[in-house]
Write a protein that holds these residues in place. Structure first.
Motif, short mmCIF file in Angstrom:
data_model
loop_
_atom_site.label_atom_id
_atom_site.label_comp_id
_atom_site.label_asym_id
_atom_site.label_seq_id
_atom_site.Cartn_x
_atom_site.Cartn_y
_atom_site.Cartn_z
N THR A 1 47.00 33.16 50.79
CA THR A 1 48.28 33.69 50.35
C THR A 1 48.10 34.62 49.16
O THR A 1 49.06 35.22 48.69
N HIS A 2 46.90 34.72 48.66
CA HIS A 2 46.72 35.43 47.39
C HIS A 2 45.35 36.10 47.29
O HIS A 2 44.70 36.03 46.25
N SER A 3 44.93 36.76 48.37
CA SER A 3 43.68 37.50 48.26
C SER A 3 43.84 38.63 47.24
O SER A 3 44.95 39.11 47.01
N GLY A 4 42.74 39.02 46.64
CA GLY A 4 42.78 40.06 45.63
C GLY A 4 41.45 40.80 45.61
O GLY A 4 40.63 40.61 46.51
N ILE A 5 41.26 41.65 44.61
CA ILE A 5 39.97 42.31 44.47
C ILE A 5 39.45 42.15 43.04
O ILE A 5 40.23 41.99 42.09
N ARG A 6 38.14 42.19 42.93
CA ARG A 6 37.48 42.34 41.63
C ARG A 6 36.59 43.56 41.70
O ARG A 6 35.96 43.79 42.73
N ILE A 7 36.55 44.31 40.63
CA ILE A 7 35.57 45.40 40.52
C ILE A 7 34.25 44.80 40.05
O ILE A 7 34.21 43.99 39.12
N THR A 8 33.17 45.18 40.72
CA THR A 8 31.84 44.68 40.38
C THR A 8 30.96 45.85 39.90
O THR A 8 31.32 47.02 40.08
N GLY A 9 29.83 45.51 39.33
CA GLY A 9 28.85 46.55 38.98
C GLY A 9 29.17 47.33 37.73
O GLY A 9 28.54 48.34 37.43
N VAL A 10 30.20 46.89 36.99
CA VAL A 10 30.60 47.56 35.75
C VAL A 10 30.84 46.47 34.72
O VAL A 10 31.46 45.45 35.05
N SER A 11 30.41 46.69 33.50
CA SER A 11 30.66 45.72 32.46
C SER A 11 32.17 45.62 32.22
O SER A 11 32.86 46.63 32.09
N ARG A 12 32.68 44.40 32.15
CA ARG A 12 34.11 44.20 31.92
C ARG A 12 34.51 44.46 30.48
O ARG A 12 35.69 44.45 30.14
#
Lengths: 226, 226
Positions: A213-224
Motif C-alpha cells: 500500500t506504500h511502495s516508494g523510492i530511495r535515491i542510491t549512489g549519492v551521499s545523503r
C-alpha cells in the motif's frame, strides 16, 4: 547557501484531503504557520481543528478559503485532485505573483490510476505554470508520499524528488521536505516533472502488483548529506 | 507462473557500446547464448572477443551484424543511442515478429542530457512499438543502470523498472534482469515507459548536482521476495 529569512507561512490548498492534512500536520509540527485552504471555509476550519488536536497544543493551523490562504502565505501548496486543478489555480492565480507554488497533483484519472497519462503541457505542474503565468515559481513535489504515514509520526520510507522553474525555488521547497521529516532531492527543471508525477502512477501499479500500500523510492549512489 | 522454456539466446544490438557490452557480459556469464550486433560486424566480433576475455573461458558470445543477431535471437535488446534508434529498428523489424524487443534507449540528446525530452509517441519505447508494428512485444528496461558496474562483478545499487506491452513479456524481461544480477520490478504498461526513460535524465541531473557518477533508485515498501 542563501541568507533569505526562513519562510514561515505555508498555505495548503485542498488541505481538507488526506495528503494535504498530512503535510499540514508535519509542517505545523515543525513550526511553520500553516493555513488550510478549501473551497469550503467551514471544512477548512474543521480540518484545522483536527490537526490542532493531533498537535497537542503546539502549532498554528488556521482554516479559510483557498484564495484567502494563498493571499496570506509565502509558499502555496496545491493538494487537490486533478479534476479540481485548473479551477483551484484560476481562483488563486491573482495572489500568487512573487510566490512559490508547489504542485502535488499528478494526472491520475480513475480508473486508470496505474497508467501514466500525458497532458498537452507535459505534466500537471507544467500545466499549472501555464495557468498561473509569469512571476510565479512553480515546483512539483510530494506526489508519491503515502498520506497514511504523514499524519502519524512514522518514518516515511520514500524520498521526495523536487523539480521546478528555478534552483532557488527548488531549494526553498527542499527545506519544506526536510521540515516534513522527509529526504528530498533537487531533480532538475520543470520539464522533469513528468517523471516526478508519473512515478506516482508507477508506484500505484507496483502496489497493486506486489501487494503493498506504500511502495516508494530511495535515491542510491549519492551521499545523503551532500 | 509460466511453463515456457527458458529463453536462451539474447541479441544485444549496438552491443559494442559500453552499456551493451556490460549487459552482454552479465548475460553470457549467467549462461545465456549472447549475440553481439553492430552496424559493423567487424566491431561486433572485436567486442565479443573482449567479452569472452573477461569471461575467462566460460560463456558464449558471438559478434555479427544487427539483422543477423536479431534473426537468431529470442529476445532482442536495443542499446543504441537515440540518434541511431529508428535506423536500427528499421534494419531489423522484419525479423522481430513473435519476439520480445527490449528497448534500453532513452531520449537524451546532448547537451540536454539532464532534462526530460518528450516525443510525439511519448517515449522512445512507444516510438519503437510504432516502428516495429504489431506482433512484437516491446519492453523498456535498463536505462538507468550505470555501465561502469556491469563489466565488473560489482553489485549494482539500482533497481530496474520494467514496462511494456504485456505482462508475460515483462515477466520474461524480469528474468533477464535477475540473470544480470539486478533487482527488477514490473512497472506496468508501455505508457509508463516515459517514467522509466525519463528517470535516466533525472538521475543524470542528480549526479551532476550532488557530485556522483552512479546515482540510482531502489523501490521501498515492498518485499523484494514477492
Amino acid at each position: 547557501m542563501d541568507n533569505k529569512p526562513l519562510i514561515l507561512t505555508v498555505a495548503v490548498l485542498g488541505g481538507t484531503g488526506k495528503e494535504g492534512k498530512g503535510l499540514a500536520y508535519r509542517w505545523a509540527k515543525a513550526g511553520y504557520q500553516v493555513l488550510i485552504g478549501s473551497r469550503s471555509p467551514e471544512k477548512a476550519i474543521t480540518a484545522s481543528a483536527e490537526i490542532i488536536g493531533l498537535l497537542e497544543g503546539s502549532g498554528s493551523v488556521v482554516g479559510m478559503s483557498n484564495p484567502q490562504a494563498a493571499q496570506q502565505a509565502n509558499i502555496v501548496v496545491l493538494t487537490v485532485p486533478y479534476a479540481a486543478h485548473r479551477e483551484t489555480l484560476e481562483s488563486v492565480k491573482d495572489v500568487l505573483k512573487g510566490k512559490i507554488l508547489v504542485d502535488v497533483t499528478s494526472l491520475s484519472v480513475p480508473p486508470m490510476v496505474t497508467k501514466v497519462q500525458m497532458l498537452p503541457a507535459g505534466s500537471a505542474t507544467q500545466e499549472a505554470r501555464e495557468i498561473v503565468g509569469e512571476g510565479v515559481e512553480v515546483v512539483a513535489a510530494f506526489q508519491s508520499i503515502s498520506h497514511k504515514h504523514l499524519l502519524t509520526d512514522e518514518d516515511v520510507d520514500c524520498d521526495v524528488l523536487v523539480t521546478g522553474t528555478s534552483k532557488d525555488a527548488r531549494a526553498e521547497v527542499l527545506k519544506l521536505v526536510e521540515a516534513a521529516g522527509l529526504i528530498g532531492w533537487d531533480a532538475g527543471p520543470i520539464e522533469n516533472s513528468v517523471v516526478v508525477e508519473g512515478l506516482a502512477s508507477v508506484l500505484r501499479y507496483i502496489n497493486k502488483q506486489y501487494g503493498s500500500t506504500h511502495s516508494g523510492i530511495r535515491i542510491t549512489g549519492v551521499s545523503r548529506n551532500s
